[in-house]
Design an enzyme around this catalytic site. Structure first.
Site, mmCIF file in Angstrom:
data_model
loop_
_atom_site.group_PDB
_atom_site.id
_atom_site.type_symbol
_atom_site.label_atom_id
_atom_site.label_comp_id
_atom_site.label_asym_id
_atom_site.label_seq_id
_atom_site.Cartn_x
_atom_site.Cartn_y
_atom_site.Cartn_z
ATOM 1 N N LYS A 69 0.842 -1.192 0.000
ATOM 2 C CA LYS A 69 0.000 0.000 0.000
ATOM 3 C C LYS A 69 0.880 1.247 0.000
ATOM 4 O O LYS A 69 1.953 1.261 0.618
ATOM 5 C CB LYS A 69 -0.888 -0.048 1.248
ATOM 6 C CG LYS A 69 -1.946 1.023 1.372
ATOM 7 C CD LYS A 69 -2.779 0.756 2.637
ATOM 8 C CE LYS A 69 -3.909 1.742 2.805
ATOM 9 N NZ LYS A 69 -4.719 1.427 4.018
ATOM 10 N N SER A 147 -9.570 1.431 3.370
ATOM 11 C CA SER A 147 -8.772 2.284 2.492
ATOM 12 C C SER A 147 -7.785 1.518 1.625
ATOM 13 O O SER A 147 -7.224 2.063 0.678
ATOM 14 C CB SER A 147 -8.006 3.313 3.327
ATOM 15 O OG SER A 147 -7.070 2.669 4.198
ATOM 16 N N SER A 171 -9.867 -1.100 7.326
ATOM 17 C CA SER A 171 -9.293 -0.881 5.997
ATOM 18 C C SER A 171 -8.686 -2.098 5.329
ATOM 19 O O SER A 171 -8.364 -2.065 4.144
ATOM 20 C CB SER A 171 -8.240 0.229 6.054
ATOM 21 O OG SER A 171 -8.860 1.474 6.246
#
Length: 447
Positions: A69, A147, A171
């Site tokens: 990420k 997210s 997330s």
């Protein structure tokens, strides 16, 4: 579903495949339309060279593809957290511990994945770089969840075996549930947060998504640098509970059917499942009134950036961060005390149960079009985002651990079953999840 990491690793060790060929397949998928907007930066040539290194073959990840990420430091790369505001920040001088541990285990990083800007949304929309489409529905672009949006799609499409992400309010588990893969949120203290751009230093957790529970167990062992205590005990040896308060409210019909079907399958496999009220869950809203830890702690980190570059933020993200400006010091300290007291009440109420079962999220993935950037869709975004976070965020406030495993029937949009408990119950949750995954597989095939 693509083969999981364990299956592929066995093929490599049997000489039926090679890491370079597997990396080429991952790169081809990463470059395909299915991965549009998934990667913010790729490193395909470096990945090819690393996969060709024969020394990787004996390592746990065997030279196979992983994604990281855009929240984590990797040497020589800028950590921008899905934002244009940090695009010119100096590159990291070294890998953060999580990335370093994946590489040391033989993981080959193929790229940095897209995300909700600064990790502040469970929806996964990114107005700066586009939004990755959910991997489960090629006909209608649906939200990936956030997210860790790009991380989820990279795993679900086959571009990566492990998607490194973070979980502050859900997330990891939200995008895992919506894309039909596995997402494990460990106890936050088990994996170092160093080199991860913070959202909430109190709630942030470094963890990963995979295609199976056994892969999740391996990923957690690598990231936490500790061996799991594994058990093959049957489901009948565990006591499970379904909390009725809040977590079963307003379920989408597909989610409701999948959840009830899952409970039936687990009971058929011998699980003892009780329904309990657990009214303490309703107190989470009171504990987090005023924005909670995420608003206060993110504002402390962002306030200088907001003063300089606030107009370049995603307006929806900026709105939520700026709520933290209103929190007074005494209110924050009261919040810390209230959380500690709430955790104690929850631990007492959960005593005697090995895991709790809930739908990961109460809905299937909505269409991107209804939540895309635009003031005319802000109201719908503000309705959907807290719903996506509703069940998962309970575990973060609890400082607990949880896993989301797919539980939908064939032909249905993905639905996640969440198994969860308090801090340091990680090994038990993973062991139960492996048994639950096996019990749910026949029901999924037969529908």
């Amino acid at each position: 579903m693509h083969a999981d990491l364990h299956t592929t690793r066995e093929r490599l060790r049997a000489g039926l495949a090679g890491a370079p060929a597997e990396i080429e397949q991952a790169i081809a998928i990463a470059q395909s339309p299915a991965c549009e907007h998934v990667f913010l930066k790729t490193r395909f040539e470096a990945a090819r060279a690393e996969a060709a290194d024969g020394a990787n073959a004996a390592r746990p990840l065997a030279g196979l593809a992983v994604s990281i990420k855009d929240l984590f430091d990797a040497a020589g790369e800028t950590t921008a957290a899905g934002s244009v505001v940090l695009a010119d920040a100096p590159p990291a001088t070294r890998d953060c511990p999580a990335v370093a541990r994946l590489r040391a285990a033989g993981g080959v990083v193929i790229g940095r994945t897209n995300m909700s800007e600064f990790a502040y949304s469970g929806v996964g929309i990114n107005p700066h770089f586009g939004t990755p489409a959910n991997a489960a529905d090629p006909k209608q672009p649906r939200i990936p969840g956030g997210s860790s949006s790009g991380a989820a799609v990279s795993v679900a499409t086959g571009a990566a075996f492990i998607g490194l992400g973070s979980d502050t309010g859900g997330s990891i588990r939200i995008p895992a549930a919506l894309n039909g893969i596995v997402g494990f949120k460990c106890t936050a203290s088990l994996v170092p947060l160093d080199g991860a751009l913070p959202l909430s230093t109190t709630l942030d957790t470094v963890c990963a998504m995979t295609r199976s529970v056994r892969d999740a167990m391996l990923a957690h062992e690598i990231l936490s640098a500790r061996p799991l205590t594994r058990s093959n005990a049957p489901l009948s040896s565990y006591r499970l509970a379904v909390p009725a308060t809040l977590m079963l409210d307003g379920l989408d019909p597909t989610v409701a059917r999948a959840f009830e079907r899952s409970l039936q399958a687990l009971r058929a496999a011998g699980a003892a499942i009780s329904q309990i009220e657990l009214p303490e869950i309703r107190d989470v809203a009171t504990v987090l009134a005023g924005g909670g830890f995420s608003a206060a702690e993110s504002y402390a980190w962002h306030r200088k950036l907001l003063a300089r570059d606030g107009e370049r933020y995603d307006p929806r993200v900026r709105f939520r961060i700026e709520k933290g400006a209103a929190m007074k010091a005494w209110e924050y300290l009261d919040l810390v005390v209230a959380r500690r007291a709430w955790i104690a009440r929850m631990e007492q109420a959960m005593r005697g149960f090995d895991a709790l079962l809930s739908p990961t999220v109460p809905m299937v993935a909505p269409l991107i079009a209804g939540l895309a950037p635009g003031s005319e869709r802000d109201a719908e975004f503000m309705r959907v985002n807290p719903l996506l976070l509703r069940n998962t965020s309970v575990v973060n406030v609890l400082d607990g651990c949880a896993i989301s495993i797919p539980c939908q029937a064939a032909g249905e949009l993905p639905v996640g079953l969440m198994l969860w408990h308090g801090a340091l119950h990680d090994d038990t949750i993973l062991n139960i999840a492996q048994q639950a995954e096996a019990a749910l597989a026949p029901a999924s095939r037969d529908q």
